[in-house]
Motif scaffolding. Structure first.
Motif, PDB file in Angstrom:
ATOM      1  N   CYS A  52     -10.536   2.607  -6.458  1.00  0.00           N
ATOM      2  CA  CYS A  52      -9.596   3.644  -6.887  1.00  0.00           C
ATOM      3  C   CYS A  52     -10.203   4.594  -7.906  1.00  0.00           C
ATOM      4  O   CYS A  52      -9.520   5.471  -8.420  1.00  0.00           O
ATOM      5  CB  CYS A  52      -8.314   3.022  -7.442  1.00  0.00           C
ATOM      6  SG  CYS A  52      -8.537   2.059  -8.930  1.00  0.00           S
ATOM      7  N   PRO A  75       0.816  -1.218   0.000  1.00  0.00           N
ATOM      8  CA  PRO A  75       0.000   0.000   0.000  1.00  0.00           C
ATOM      9  C   PRO A  75       0.851   1.270   0.000  1.00  0.00           C
ATOM     10  O   PRO A  75       0.535   2.231  -0.698  1.00  0.00           O
ATOM     11  CB  PRO A  75      -0.818  -0.136   1.280  1.00  0.00           C
ATOM     12  CG  PRO A  75      -0.941  -1.611   1.498  1.00  0.00           C
ATOM     13  CD  PRO A  75       0.355  -2.171   1.038  1.00  0.00           C
ATOM     14  N   GLU A  76       1.945   1.274   0.770  1.00  0.00           N
ATOM     15  CA  GLU A  76       2.796   2.462   0.836  1.00  0.00           C
ATOM     16  C   GLU A  76       3.487   2.708  -0.507  1.00  0.00           C
ATOM     17  O   GLU A  76       3.550   3.850  -0.986  1.00  0.00           O
ATOM     18  CB  GLU A  76       3.848   2.301   1.936  1.00  0.00           C
ATOM     19  CG  GLU A  76       3.288   2.235   3.349  1.00  0.00           C
ATOM     20  CD  GLU A  76       2.616   0.898   3.670  1.00  0.00           C
ATOM     21  OE1 GLU A  76       2.908  -0.103   2.958  1.00  0.00           O
ATOM     22  OE2 GLU A  76       1.807   0.865   4.613  1.00  0.00           O
ATOM     23  N   GLU A 115       1.468   9.149  -6.290  1.00  0.00           N
ATOM     24  CA  GLU A 115       1.875  10.531  -6.047  1.00  0.00           C
ATOM     25  C   GLU A 115       2.978  10.955  -7.015  1.00  0.00           C
ATOM     26  O   GLU A 115       3.003  12.096  -7.484  1.00  0.00           O
ATOM     27  CB  GLU A 115       2.335  10.685  -4.597  1.00  0.00           C
ATOM     28  CG  GLU A 115       1.201  10.525  -3.584  1.00  0.00           C
ATOM     29  CD  GLU A 115       1.691  10.529  -2.151  1.00  0.00           C
ATOM     30  OE1 GLU A 115       2.921  10.392  -1.943  1.00  0.00           O
ATOM     31  OE2 GLU A 115       0.852  10.663  -1.242  1.00  0.00           O
ATOM     32  N   THR A 124      -5.240  -1.346  -3.117  1.00  0.00           N
ATOM     33  CA  THR A 124      -4.291  -2.456  -3.043  1.00  0.00           C
ATOM     34  C   THR A 124      -4.974  -3.706  -2.523  1.00  0.00           C
ATOM     35  O   THR A 124      -5.895  -3.643  -1.716  1.00  0.00           O
ATOM     36  CB  THR A 124      -3.104  -2.117  -2.120  1.00  0.00           C
ATOM     37  OG1 THR A 124      -3.596  -1.760  -0.814  1.00  0.00           O
ATOM     38  CG2 THR A 124      -2.302  -0.964  -2.674  1.00  0.00           C
ATOM     39  N   VAL A 153      -5.897   4.989  -6.019  1.00  0.00           N
ATOM     40  CA  VAL A 153      -5.160   3.738  -5.870  1.00  0.00           C
ATOM     41  C   VAL A 153      -5.883   2.827  -4.892  1.00  0.00           C
ATOM     42  O   VAL A 153      -6.515   3.294  -3.946  1.00  0.00           O
ATOM     43  CB  VAL A 153      -3.710   4.016  -5.387  1.00  0.00           C
ATOM     44  CG1 VAL A 153      -3.707   4.685  -4.027  1.00  0.00           C
ATOM     45  CG2 VAL A 153      -2.879   2.736  -5.354  1.00  0.00           C
ATOM     46  N   LYS A 163       0.897   3.953  -3.083  1.00  0.00           N
ATOM     47  CA  LYS A 163       0.564   5.366  -2.868  1.00  0.00           C
ATOM     48  C   LYS A 163       1.699   6.254  -3.362  1.00  0.00           C
ATOM     49  O   LYS A 163       1.466   7.302  -3.987  1.00  0.00           O
ATOM     50  CB  LYS A 163       0.307   5.622  -1.386  1.00  0.00           C
ATOM     51  CG  LYS A 163      -0.107   7.053  -1.080  1.00  0.00           C
ATOM     52  CD  LYS A 163      -0.354   7.247   0.409  1.00  0.00           C
ATOM     53  CE  LYS A 163      -0.724   8.696   0.712  1.00  0.00           C
ATOM     54  NZ  LYS A 163      -0.917   8.920   2.182  1.00  0.00           N
ATOM     55  N   GLU A 198      -7.946   9.778   5.596  1.00  0.00           N
ATOM     56  CA  GLU A 198      -7.135   8.574   5.405  1.00  0.00           C
ATOM     57  C   GLU A 198      -7.478   7.533   6.465  1.00  0.00           C
ATOM     58  O   GLU A 198      -7.642   7.852   7.636  1.00  0.00           O
ATOM     59  CB  GLU A 198      -5.655   8.931   5.488  1.00  0.00           C
ATOM     60  CG  GLU A 198      -4.732   7.774   5.181  1.00  0.00           C
ATOM     61  CD  GLU A 198      -3.277   8.175   5.212  1.00  0.00           C
ATOM     62  OE1 GLU A 198      -2.427   7.285   5.058  1.00  0.00           O
ATOM     63  OE2 GLU A 198      -2.998   9.372   5.396  1.00  0.00           O
TER      64      GLU A 198
END
Length: 561
Positions: free
Chosen positions: A234, A192-193, A200, A219, A217, A196, A243
């Protein structure tokens, strides 16, 4: 047909290299729409005449209204001295005036509208194999988690999106196009990180080159594993709240778009929905998106306090105004100056307090208990209830004049059982949170556990789901959380088709499932209503209401049939 607010992007270059695909014009008239490909080089006339390359069925258009000239990848529009004129970007062109167009520019001709687009799917322009949307879903379904799905929608000079995507994506990423300037990206192995971060980075690169970008996005497995669910997740980045929240259901996405419109105003908002659906979450979002976001946000459950304490908390009190009032106290309404006050379970408010609240709403002044001089307040009110206030008004339990003040606008939050797309991602989020609190890796959600979660009626809604996950992680073995660990019982088994003569009405099926869930909870707690309510994630009062509704006037013991 006005396009005064239409934003446009000019071509960055007129060189042949700038043309990444063939230009196309989409024409919308009162009789319908049509699409017309422009030549790689040359001219095309637009007008009402039979000899026009793009013919307009529009009496307000001239026979030869305007001309499009394609040269070195650029498109120029020329007005041909039309009787009613040609407008671009909200400005009417002078006769025979020329203007260079960019992708997305809208042209007004009479009562018709023409929009210039680039055909991104032209075979000669593909830096990679662009798949169809359907093939993309098939590939996503064949990919094992973890993986990410991104959707990027771009308004930019022709070819820019493909150029940036080609430079930033890895050879393992798969790209599909679902329209001009619109791309889906399947990225295997991304956390996920990392997903993201990729979103970006792509957005920043495109914006830096002058593009307008909308990107989202999702995941797997965090946001689900079903490809359609992930694509939907998404596709709605603008509607999602803070968030960490989950918005996957179309009705919830529409609700949050409504929150965006309502939040900046000062109108009173009434949140309606069953216990545990997330009314406090929505109230928090209303405050966070409002002009009062920098001010206090104070909550009070009207059902949790006695009448005396409720009035004291709301309005404050003077020293000695009642037994225990040893000093002056500002009330909740007074201390929330410049912010928002959330009054949950407003339907439980006693009649005397209702009268005082009505006066506050009308005068925007509050009188402390025992005081003689009112204090002016500046707060925004958000109310919530799981009761039918119109029915409460009809039976005299709630003041009609207060109801109309409270109900400036009402937002209805659907129950979790009607938001099937959100059950799996919510469960996975709660699972990750619970595992983090326990200091252990999040267990995998076994297929039978997921099937059980999807089949359960969730009478306690999101609160019940969270309670079930928090409890089940303690019972889960290493690496897997099974249906047995959930402890939901046979009421959660998938529904069988109704036999002839059996009730097939959805409401009856839902109530039957809720009844099974309530009975299961009572069986597990030996008829203790307080413990059963905790197990279901609802208040004891809600459980008692359900028991009365289902005609269960006494608790069921395990020994009973």
């Amino acid at each position: 047909m006005s396009v005064a607010n239409q934003e446009t992007v000019r071509l960055a270059s007129k060189s042949p290299g700038a043309r990444a695909g063939r230009w196309r014009v989409v024409v919308v008239t009162e009789s319908g729409s049509s699409s017309h490909a422009l030549p790689p080089e040359g001219t095309m006339t637009i007008g009402r005449g039979d000899d026009a390359g793009i013919r307009l069925d529009d009496t307000a258009a001239s026979r030869k209204h305007a001309q499009l000239v394609v040269s070195s990848g650029a498109v120029t529009l020329i007005d041909l001295g039309s009787a009613n004129g040609t407008s671009v970007r909200g400005r009417k062109l002078a006769a025979h005036e020329q203007v260079v167009l960019g992708e997305g520019d809208a042209i007004e001709l009479g009562t018709s509208l023409a929009v210039l687009q680039i055909d991104e799917l032209s075979a000669s322009t593909r830096p990679w194999n662009l798949h169809t949307h359907q093939r993309f879903l098939e590939l996503a379904g064949e990919t094992k988690p973890p993986f990410a799905v991104l959707r990027v929608q771009v308004i930019a000079p022709p070819g820019l999106a493909q150029e940036v995507l080609s430079a930033e994506l890895s050879p393992h990423d798969t790209v599909a196009s679902f329209g001009p300037g619109q791309f889906e990206i399947l990225s295997p192995g991304r956390s996920p990180e990392a997903a993201k971060g990729l979103m970006e980075k792509l957005s920043a690169k495109l914006v830096a080159r002058g593009a307008r970008v909308r990107a989202g996005v999702a995941t797997a497995p965090r946001d689900g594993t079903d490809p359609d669910m992930l694509v939907a997740a998404c596709s709605r980045p603008a509607s999602a709240p803070s968030e960490g929240f989950v918005v996957r259901d179309d009705a919830m996405a529409a609700l949050y778009r409504l929150v965006d419109r309502v939040a900046p105003s000062s109108i009173n908002v009434l949140l309606l929905g069953e216990t545990g659906v997330g009314k406090e979450v929505l109230a928090t979002e209303l405050h966070r998106r409002s002009k009062r976001a920098a001010g206090p946000f104070l909550r009070l459950n009207c059902a949790a306090l006695t009448e005396t304490l409720l009035e004291s908390e709301l309005f404050g009190h003077e020293k000695g105004s009642f037994t225990g009032a040893v000093k002056q106290k500002d009330g909740l309404l007074e201390s929330a100056q410049g912010g928002s006050v959330f009054l949950d379970e407003v339907g439980e408010m006693p009649a005397s307090t209702q009268a005082k609240l009505l006066r506050v709403l009308e005068e925007r002044k509050v009188m402390r208990v025992g005081a003689t001089v009112p204090v002016s307040i500046d707060v925004r009110f958000i109310f919530a209830t799981n009761r039918d206030l119109e029915a409460e008004v009809a039976r005299g339990a709630f003041r009609s004049d207060l109801y109309f003040r409270v109900n400036g606008i009402s937002l209805v939050i659907p129950p979790l059982r009607e938001r099937q797309a959100e059950i799996e991602p919510l469960a996975r989020q709660f699972l990750a949170d619970a595992a983090k609190r326990e200091g252990r890796p999040a267990p995998e959600l076994a297929p039978d556990a997921l099937a059980t979660l999807l089949a359960w009626p969730w009478p306690g809604n999101i609160r019940e789901l969270k309670n079930v996950i928090d409890r089940s992680i303690l019972m889960a073995g290493e690496g897997r959380l099974t249906a047995e660990a959930l402890g939901l019982g046979p009421a959660a088994t998938p529904k069988r088709e109704s036999a002839p003569g059996q009730a097939s009405n959805l409401r009856e099926e839902r109530e039957a499932a809720e009844k099974r869930a309530v009975l299961e909870a009572l069986d597990k707690t030996d008829g203790n209503q307080t413990k059963a309510a905790d197990l279901l994630g609802v208040s004891r009062r809600t459980l008692v209401t359900r028991l009365q509704q289902y005609g269960l006037t006494r608790s069921r013991k395990k020994s009973e049939d």
